[in-house]
Design a protein around this motif. Structure first.
Motif, PDB file in Angstrom:
ATOM      1  N   LEU A   1     -42.318 -50.099 -87.452  1.00  0.00           N
ATOM      2  CA  LEU A   1     -41.492 -48.921 -87.208  1.00  0.00           C
ATOM      3  C   LEU A   1     -40.042 -49.331 -86.937  1.00  0.00           C
ATOM      4  CD1 LEU A   1     -41.931 -45.760 -86.866  1.00  0.00           C
ATOM      5  CD2 LEU A   1     -41.415 -46.220 -84.467  1.00  0.00           C
ATOM      6  N   VAL A   2     -39.839 -50.378 -86.178  1.00  0.00           N
ATOM      7  CA  VAL A   2     -38.484 -50.856 -85.900  1.00  0.00           C
ATOM      8  C   VAL A   2     -37.786 -51.242 -87.198  1.00  0.00           C
ATOM      9  CG1 VAL A   2     -37.161 -52.712 -84.823  1.00  0.00           C
ATOM     10  CG2 VAL A   2     -38.998 -51.595 -83.543  1.00  0.00           C
ATOM     11  N   ARG A   3     -38.549 -51.804 -88.122  1.00  0.00           N
ATOM     12  CA  ARG A   3     -37.992 -52.235 -89.405  1.00  0.00           C
ATOM     13  C   ARG A   3     -37.420 -51.068 -90.214  1.00  0.00           C
ATOM     14  NH1 ARG A   3     -42.496 -55.392 -92.111  1.00  0.00           N
ATOM     15  NH2 ARG A   3     -42.478 -56.374 -90.036  1.00  0.00           N
ATOM     16  N   LEU A   4     -37.913 -49.862 -89.963  1.00  0.00           N
ATOM     17  CA  LEU A   4     -37.429 -48.705 -90.711  1.00  0.00           C
ATOM     18  C   LEU A   4     -35.997 -48.341 -90.335  1.00  0.00           C
ATOM     19  CD1 LEU A   4     -40.537 -46.323 -90.616  1.00  0.00           C
ATOM     20  CD2 LEU A   4     -39.744 -47.708 -92.538  1.00  0.00           C
ATOM     21  N   GLY A   5     -35.579 -48.668 -89.117  1.00  0.00           N
ATOM     22  CA  GLY A   5     -34.224 -48.334 -88.685  1.00  0.00           C
ATOM     23  C   GLY A   5     -34.001 -46.839 -88.599  1.00  0.00           C
ATOM     24  N   LEU A   6     -34.904 -46.121 -87.940  1.00  0.00           N
ATOM     25  CA  LEU A   6     -34.791 -44.665 -87.836  1.00  0.00           C
ATOM     26  C   LEU A   6     -33.491 -44.277 -87.130  1.00  0.00           C
ATOM     27  CD1 LEU A   6     -38.492 -43.814 -86.897  1.00  0.00           C
ATOM     28  CD2 LEU A   6     -37.454 -44.091 -89.153  1.00  0.00           C
ATOM     29  N   GLN A   7     -32.879 -43.165 -87.587  1.00  0.00           N
ATOM     30  CA  GLN A   7     -31.535 -42.811 -87.143  1.00  0.00           C
ATOM     31  C   GLN A   7     -31.439 -41.524 -86.336  1.00  0.00           C
ATOM     32  OE1 GLN A   7     -28.822 -44.820 -87.707  1.00  0.00           O
ATOM     33  NE2 GLN A   7     -30.311 -46.284 -88.531  1.00  0.00           N
ATOM     34  N   THR A   8     -32.319 -40.577 -86.543  1.00  0.00           N
ATOM     35  CA  THR A   8     -32.167 -39.284 -85.896  1.00  0.00           C
ATOM     36  C   THR A   8     -32.434 -39.382 -84.399  1.00  0.00           C
ATOM     37  OG1 THR A   8     -34.458 -38.738 -86.489  1.00  0.00           O
ATOM     38  CG2 THR A   8     -32.726 -37.978 -87.966  1.00  0.00           C
ATOM     39  N   THR A   9     -31.758 -38.561 -83.626  1.00  0.00           N
ATOM     40  CA  THR A   9     -31.883 -38.611 -82.178  1.00  0.00           C
ATOM     41  C   THR A   9     -32.559 -37.387 -81.582  1.00  0.00           C
ATOM     42  OG1 THR A   9     -29.677 -37.628 -81.919  1.00  0.00           O
ATOM     43  CG2 THR A   9     -29.817 -40.041 -81.983  1.00  0.00           C
ATOM     44  N   GLY A  10     -32.734 -36.330 -82.373  1.00  0.00           N
ATOM     45  CA  GLY A  10     -33.320 -35.094 -81.865  1.00  0.00           C
ATOM     46  C   GLY A  10     -34.797 -34.963 -82.200  1.00  0.00           C
ATOM     47  N   MET A  11     -35.264 -33.714 -82.181  1.00  0.00           N
ATOM     48  CA  MET A  11     -36.673 -33.440 -82.449  1.00  0.00           C
ATOM     49  C   MET A  11     -37.076 -33.802 -83.872  1.00  0.00           C
ATOM     50  SD  MET A  11     -38.278 -32.302 -79.793  1.00  0.00           S
ATOM     51  CE  MET A  11     -37.964 -31.620 -78.153  1.00  0.00           C
ATOM     52  N   GLU A  12     -36.111 -33.842 -84.800  1.00  0.00           N
ATOM     53  CA  GLU A  12     -36.431 -34.182 -86.186  1.00  0.00           C
ATOM     54  C   GLU A  12     -36.871 -35.631 -86.332  1.00  0.00           C
ATOM     55  OE1 GLU A  12     -31.902 -34.609 -85.860  1.00  0.00           O
ATOM     56  OE2 GLU A  12     -33.537 -33.477 -84.940  1.00  0.00           O
ATOM     57  N   PHE A  13     -36.755 -36.404 -85.266  1.00  0.00           N
ATOM     58  CA  PHE A  13     -37.251 -37.782 -85.271  1.00  0.00           C
ATOM     59  C   PHE A  13     -38.724 -37.827 -85.667  1.00  0.00           C
ATOM     60  CE2 PHE A  13     -39.252 -41.412 -83.146  1.00  0.00           C
ATOM     61  CZ  PHE A  13     -38.426 -42.454 -83.505  1.00  0.00           C
ATOM     62  N   ALA A  14     -39.481 -36.806 -85.261  1.00  0.00           N
ATOM     63  CA  ALA A  14     -40.907 -36.758 -85.598  1.00  0.00           C
ATOM     64  C   ALA A  14     -41.108 -36.716 -87.104  1.00  0.00           C
ATOM     65  CB  ALA A  14     -41.560 -35.547 -84.935  1.00  0.00           C
ATOM     66  N   SER A  15     -40.266 -35.940 -87.806  1.00  0.00           N
ATOM     67  CA  SER A  15     -40.366 -35.877 -89.265  1.00  0.00           C
ATOM     68  C   SER A  15     -39.866 -37.155 -89.908  1.00  0.00           C
ATOM     69  CB  SER A  15     -39.557 -34.683 -89.799  1.00  0.00           C
ATOM     70  OG  SER A  15     -40.120 -33.463 -89.402  1.00  0.00           O
ATOM     71  N   GLU A  16     -38.774 -37.707 -89.387  1.00  0.00           N
ATOM     72  CA  GLU A  16     -38.229 -38.930 -89.978  1.00  0.00           C
ATOM     73  C   GLU A  16     -39.230 -40.071 -89.911  1.00  0.00           C
ATOM     74  OE1 GLU A  16     -34.304 -41.860 -89.797  1.00  0.00           O
ATOM     75  OE2 GLU A  16     -34.815 -40.624 -88.063  1.00  0.00           O
ATOM     76  N   MET A  17     -39.948 -40.168 -88.803  1.00  0.00           N
ATOM     77  CA  MET A  17     -40.935 -41.233 -88.660  1.00  0.00           C
ATOM     78  C   MET A  17     -41.988 -41.166 -89.758  1.00  0.00           C
ATOM     79  SD  MET A  17     -43.615 -41.925 -85.540  1.00  0.00           S
ATOM     80  CE  MET A  17     -42.347 -42.176 -84.315  1.00  0.00           C
ATOM     81  N   VAL A  18     -42.487 -39.966 -90.033  1.00  0.00           N
ATOM     82  CA  VAL A  18     -43.531 -39.810 -91.043  1.00  0.00           C
ATOM     83  C   VAL A  18     -42.972 -40.034 -92.446  1.00  0.00           C
ATOM     84  CG1 VAL A  18     -45.312 -38.277 -91.952  1.00  0.00           C
ATOM     85  CG2 VAL A  18     -44.704 -38.163 -89.539  1.00  0.00           C
ATOM     86  N   VAL A  19     -41.828 -39.404 -92.739  1.00  0.00           N
ATOM     87  CA  VAL A  19     -41.259 -39.479 -94.087  1.00  0.00           C
ATOM     88  C   VAL A  19     -40.837 -40.902 -94.433  1.00  0.00           C
ATOM     89  CG1 VAL A  19     -39.315 -38.745 -95.516  1.00  0.00           C
ATOM     90  CG2 VAL A  19     -40.552 -37.072 -94.132  1.00  0.00           C
ATOM     91  N   ARG A  20     -40.115 -41.550 -93.534  1.00  0.00           N
ATOM     92  CA  ARG A  20     -39.650 -42.898 -93.833  1.00  0.00           C
ATOM     93  C   ARG A  20     -40.815 -43.877 -93.930  1.00  0.00           C
ATOM     94  NH1 ARG A  20     -34.352 -43.935 -92.138  1.00  0.00           N
ATOM     95  NH2 ARG A  20     -34.693 -46.025 -92.932  1.00  0.00           N
ATOM     96  N   SER A  21     -41.858 -43.672 -93.138  1.00  0.00           N
ATOM     97  CA  SER A  21     -43.043 -44.531 -93.243  1.00  0.00           C
ATOM     98  C   SER A  21     -43.704 -44.367 -94.606  1.00  0.00           C
ATOM     99  CB  SER A  21     -44.040 -44.193 -92.130  1.00  0.00           C
ATOM    100  OG  SER A  21     -43.511 -44.481 -90.856  1.00  0.00           O
ATOM    101  N   ALA A  22     -43.832 -43.116 -95.051  1.00  0.00           N
ATOM    102  CA  ALA A  22     -44.452 -42.862 -96.351  1.00  0.00           C
ATOM    103  C   ALA A  22     -43.611 -43.429 -97.489  1.00  0.00           C
ATOM    104  CB  ALA A  22     -44.671 -41.366 -96.540  1.00  0.00           C
ATOM    105  N   LEU A  23     -42.291 -43.238 -97.439  1.00  0.00           N
ATOM    106  CA  LEU A  23     -41.415 -43.741 -98.488  1.00  0.00           C
ATOM    107  C   LEU A  23     -41.419 -45.262 -98.545  1.00  0.00           C
ATOM    108  CD1 LEU A  23     -38.345 -41.357 -98.077  1.00  0.00           C
ATOM    109  CD2 LEU A  23     -40.050 -41.318 -99.891  1.00  0.00           C
ATOM    110  N   SER A  24     -41.715 -45.912 -97.427  1.00  0.00           N
ATOM    111  CA  SER A  24     -41.769 -47.369 -97.391  1.00  0.00           C
ATOM    112  C   SER A  24     -43.145 -47.916 -97.736  1.00  0.00           C
ATOM    113  CB  SER A  24     -41.354 -47.868 -95.994  1.00  0.00           C
ATOM    114  OG  SER A  24     -40.022 -47.502 -95.711  1.00  0.00           O
ATOM    115  N   GLY A  25     -44.075 -47.039 -98.080  1.00  0.00           N
ATOM    116  CA  GLY A  25     -45.399 -47.479 -98.493  1.00  0.00           C
ATOM    117  C   GLY A  25     -46.316 -47.854 -97.343  1.00  0.00           C
ATOM    118  N   TYR A  26     -46.043 -47.408 -96.136  1.00  0.00           N
ATOM    119  CA  TYR A  26     -46.890 -47.728 -95.002  1.00  0.00           C
ATOM    120  C   TYR A  26     -48.219 -46.972 -95.093  1.00  0.00           C
ATOM    121  CZ  TYR A  26     -42.924 -49.899 -92.551  1.00  0.00           C
ATOM    122  OH  TYR A  26     -41.886 -50.714 -92.184  1.00  0.00           O
ATOM    123  N   LYS A  27     -49.257 -47.567 -94.508  1.00  0.00           N
ATOM    124  CA  LYS A  27     -50.572 -46.922 -94.469  1.00  0.00           C
ATOM    125  C   LYS A  27     -50.582 -45.892 -93.345  1.00  0.00           C
ATOM    126  CE  LYS A  27     -54.316 -49.221 -94.883  1.00  0.00           C
ATOM    127  NZ  LYS A  27     -55.407 -50.200 -94.617  1.00  0.00           N
TER     128      LYS A  27
END
Length: 399
Positions: free
Chosen positions: A163-189
């Protein structure tokens, strides 16, 4: 250390001790080597002291926001895996076995699903349960092909380093969506496990704001999907406009008795075609820029089509469209000259003029889009220096 149980906190003194004690019970019962970490976002009600008294570790987060608290907490976590959850006693931290089991199986992100596990009466507002969450979860599955039924469950586990490797950027509630979307786009299981949602144990209103935070989630999903934000609407406008234009261009088209498509339809069709061309060009630029900067993967469904859009080809096609459009405008000028620059017959001339002007507009926009997409991919000085340093090494290796 195998597990960090992470809880974001902002004035949660009413429920924080209960959540920490449940997490401690889970670690003691299962024998898992772990810690309880509180990411405090500026509490002033004694939450920090309560957390320390209960044996939790506290990291103070200077940046306000749900996402900021979770990201800072993740960076400070000592466990190989992290299970995050709200500290309002709506999630049962004493029952995390399914999350740990899936993480141990090799899943990078394990989502809870409240709709499968059960939602207590009054635990989720009506709009969230039947509109916001289902709609946003559906859009997430549609845009990114992620098989998740509950996009916004606050209880989820993940591999810390990945997760740290993804470099997530959002600071608000949308962080929940960014975590899922960026994980999927990076091919995570990614997988889901059922979890329960109890009624919030606090006496004050929650931090979540229905419309504001719902919009922030929707905005994030759209910004990370140029296809659905620009490309598909652009195709609809473009080909719908072409259809209207060509149907009514030769003359009035009789749809039914008393219903005809005339010059106004041509004007509407040309406007729609122009909007569609703009949207498609935005999609091309946004997708290339996102791939170039690493926001989105370099490979995408229409990559081969986009690769055909080189600057030289764009300028060539643009030149053809501009010439055709100018020829149409010239024919209108000739017709005007024939009547001594006086009043012109309304109808066919307007059809030709509007269509020709649209050709010129689209041609110019096509050329500008080609140049802009190249400008956005100009490498910075540091990037160019790195490439220059690598070229001799690569040449000697191939030699």
């Amino acid at each position: 250390m195998e597990l960090t149980i992470l809880m974001p906190c902002l004035n949660e003194i009413e429920t924080l001790a209960t959540c920490i004690n449940k997490a401690k019970q889970f670690l003691a019962r299962t024998g898992i080597s772990g810690e309880i970490l509180i990411a405090d976002n500026g509490s002033q009600d004694g939450s920090i002291e309560t957390a320390l008294d209960c044996g939790a570790r506290v990291v103070r987060v200077p940046v306000r926001g749900y996402g900021a608290a979770l990201m800072h907490g993740t960076l400070a976590a000592q466990g190989r895996y992290v299970i995050m959850g709200d500290s309002d006693d709506s999630y049962d931290f004493s029952r995390l076995e399914l999350f740990v089991a899936k993480l141990r199986e090799g899943y990078d992100l394990v989502m809870g699903n409240r709709f499968q596990g059960g939602i207590a009466d009054g635990a989720m507002p009506f709009l969230h349960r039947y509109l916001g969450n289902p709609v946003l979860s559906f859009l997430g599955r549609l845009f990114f092909s992620i098989p998740i039924g509950d996009f916004h469950c606050g209880l989820r586990g993940f591999n810390r380093d990945k997760l740290v490797r993804l470099g997530l950027q959002t600071t608000g509630m949308e962080f929940a969506s960014e975590m899922v979307v960026r994980s999927a786009l990076s091919g995570y299981k990614i997988c889901e496990v059922p979890t329960t949602l109890a009624k919030d144990g606090r006496s004050r209103p929650p931090h979540l704001r229905t419309w504001r935070d719902g919009w922030r989630h929707l905005r994030f999903l759209l910004m990370f999907s140029p296809r659905w934000l620009f490309f598909y609407p652009g195709l609809l406008f473009f080909f719908g406009g072409l259809l209207l234009t060509f149907v009514a261009l030769p003359g009035p088209f009789q749809l039914a008795p008393g219903i005809a498509l005339d010059v106004h339809t041509v004007v509407l069709g040309c406007m729609s075609t122009l909007i569609g061309a703009q949207c498609i060009s935005f999609a091309h630029i946004a997708r290339r820029y996102a791939a170039f900067r690493g926001f989105l993967p370099a490979a995408y469904p229409f990559q081969n089509v986009s690769a055909l859009f080189t600057l030289e080809r764009a300028v060539l096609v643009a030149g053809i469209l501009v010439v055709l459009g100018l020829l149409g405008v010239a024919s209108c000028m000739v017709a005007w000259a024939r009547v001594g620059l006086g009043p012109l017959p309304y109808g066919q001339l307007v059809r030709v003029l509007v269509t020709s002007g649209t050709c010129v507009s689209i041609g110019l926009q096509l050329a500008f889009t080609g140049f802009l997409s190249e400008v956005l991919e100009i490498k910075s000085g540091s990037e160019s220096d790195v490439e220059h340093q690598l070229v001799p090494a690569a040449s000697s290796a191939s030699a």
